[in-house]
Write an enzyme that holds these catalytic residues in place. Structure first.
Site, PDB file in Angstrom:
ATOM      1  N   GLY A   1      84.414 -74.643  70.947  1.00  0.00           N
ATOM      2  CA  GLY A   1      85.324 -73.623  70.424  1.00  0.00           C
ATOM      3  C   GLY A   1      86.709 -73.727  71.024  1.00  0.00           C
TER       4      GLY A   1
ATOM      5  N   LYS B   1      77.285 -65.327  70.638  1.00  0.00           N
ATOM      6  CA  LYS B   1      77.908 -66.643  70.523  1.00  0.00           C
ATOM      7  C   LYS B   1      77.453 -67.304  69.220  1.00  0.00           C
ATOM      8  CE  LYS B   1      78.048 -69.531  73.803  1.00  0.00           C
ATOM      9  NZ  LYS B   1      79.347 -69.900  73.188  1.00  0.00           N
TER      10      LYS B   1
ATOM     11  N   GLU C   1      74.352 -74.666  72.753  1.00  0.00           N
ATOM     12  CA  GLU C   1      75.003 -73.810  73.750  1.00  0.00           C
ATOM     13  C   GLU C   1      73.959 -73.023  74.533  1.00  0.00           C
ATOM     14  OE1 GLU C   1      79.357 -72.984  71.699  1.00  0.00           O
ATOM     15  OE2 GLU C   1      77.717 -71.640  71.198  1.00  0.00           O
TER      16      GLU C   1
HETATM   17  C1  5RP Z   1      80.717 -71.689  69.193  1.00  0.00           C
HETATM   18  C2  5RP Z   1      80.846 -70.517  70.100  1.00  0.00           C
HETATM   19  C3  5RP Z   1      82.209 -70.249  70.638  1.00  0.00           C
HETATM   20  O1  5RP Z   1      82.157 -70.293  72.034  1.00  0.00           O
HETATM   21  C4  5RP Z   1      82.637 -68.877  70.166  1.00  0.00           C
HETATM   22  O2  5RP Z   1      82.573 -68.857  68.738  1.00  0.00           O
HETATM   23  C5  5RP Z   1      84.051 -68.550  70.613  1.00  0.00           C
HETATM   24  O3  5RP Z   1      84.948 -69.390  69.963  1.00  0.00           O
HETATM   25  P1  5RP Z   1      86.509 -69.356  70.260  1.00  0.00           P
HETATM   26  O4  5RP Z   1      86.685 -69.681  71.719  1.00  0.00           O
HETATM   27  O5  5RP Z   1      87.048 -70.417  69.346  1.00  0.00           O
HETATM   28  O6  5RP Z   1      87.018 -67.982  69.929  1.00  0.00           O
HETATM   29  O7  5RP Z   1      79.921 -69.812  70.406  1.00  0.00           O
HETATM   30  O8  5RP Z   1      79.439 -71.763  68.631  1.00  0.00           O
END
Ligand code: 5RP
Length: 242
Positions: free
Chosen positions: A40, A112, A121
């Site tokens: 992300g 998440k 993750e």
């Molecule tokens: C990906 C995730 C990311 O960590 C979460 O969506 C946060 O994303 P960003 O830092 O782009 O806001 O869980 O699967």
């Protein structure tokens, strides 16, 4: 005079870089460690900072496990050695995992999977001795489940049956659609994502287990079992560690 405020994108970079430097200064990230790297737009600057420290010779012998194609590609570009969780040198366990989040509750339970990478993750986070989250201030919420939809990764053949069970648990369920791709999002593992919203705040720890008990669910985006240290950047340019 109005105080200077920083944007959400600036907060993401600040939280990520601050966290890595703080963890190195406090001896929590050290040379030779096995580190899980998240996915992300907030995890990426953390990966970049680790790459910089390796290039400067300040971190040596780091072995990384990447949680997505996005992170693997970033590691390859930055010269960070990447391994499978199953590689002998990793042995299924990590010293630390660092990642972003979509929502963080006051108890530090998480949602998440906004980037559809929740399965790897969670494998990485739940097999790491220490877990660290980096986030901008918009991720700090009072309760989970009513604003950012909980992602549930499902085997394609179980799409409809799982959606019915999730509705029975009170969720409004939406199949996640691709952007610049016709049809649904297909995860790095070949599965689909059902996004779930509730009308009222839910109990994440209980629901995490209940959802995983549904046949055809691979994993869900509640993270309640390895409570992280959270670095949150604020609009005024400060970073809280909690
Ligand atoms: C990906 C995730 C990311 O960590 C979460 O969506 C946060 O994303 P960003 O830092 O782009 O806001 O869980 O699967």
């Amino acid at each position: 005079m109005t105080k200077q405020q920083i944007s959400k994108d600036e907060q993401k970079i600040l939280a990520a870089r601050f966290a890595i430097d703080d963890l190195v200064a406090r001896g929590i990230i050290r040379s030779g460690m096995k580190i899980g790297l998240g996915t992300g737009s907030t995890a990426m600057p953390a990966v970049t900072r680790i790459g910089e420290l390796i290039a400067e010779g300040k971190l040596t012998g780091v072995r990384a496990v990447a949680t997505s194609f996005q992170t693997t590609i970033a590691c390859e570009k930055l010269g960070i050695p990447v391994f499978s969780m199953n590689a002998q040198t990793i042995g299924g366990k990590l010293d630390l995992a660092i990642d972003g989040a979509d929502e963080v509750s006051p108890e530090k339970a998480l949602i998440k999977g906004g980037g559809a990478a929740l399965l790897l993750e969670k494998i990485v986070a739940y097999n790491a001795k220490a877990f660290v989250i980096v986030a901008d201030s918009s991720k700090d919420v009072s309760s989970l489940g009513t604003k950012f939809p909980l992602p549930v990764e499902v085997i394609p053949e179980a799409r409809e049956s799982v959606a019915l069970e999730l509705a029975r648990l009170g969720a409004t369920v939406t199949l996640r659609e691709g952007i610049r791709k016709a049809g649904p999002v297909v995860t790095d593992n070949g599965n689909l994502i059902l996004d779930c919203l509730w009308k009222e705040a839910v109990a994440p720890a209980k629901l995490e287990d209940e959802i995983d008990d549904i046949v055809g669910v691979v994993e869900n985006g509640f993270f309640t079992k390895n409570v992280p240290t959270v670095y949150v950047a604020r609009e005024d340019g400060t970073v809280d560690r909690k």
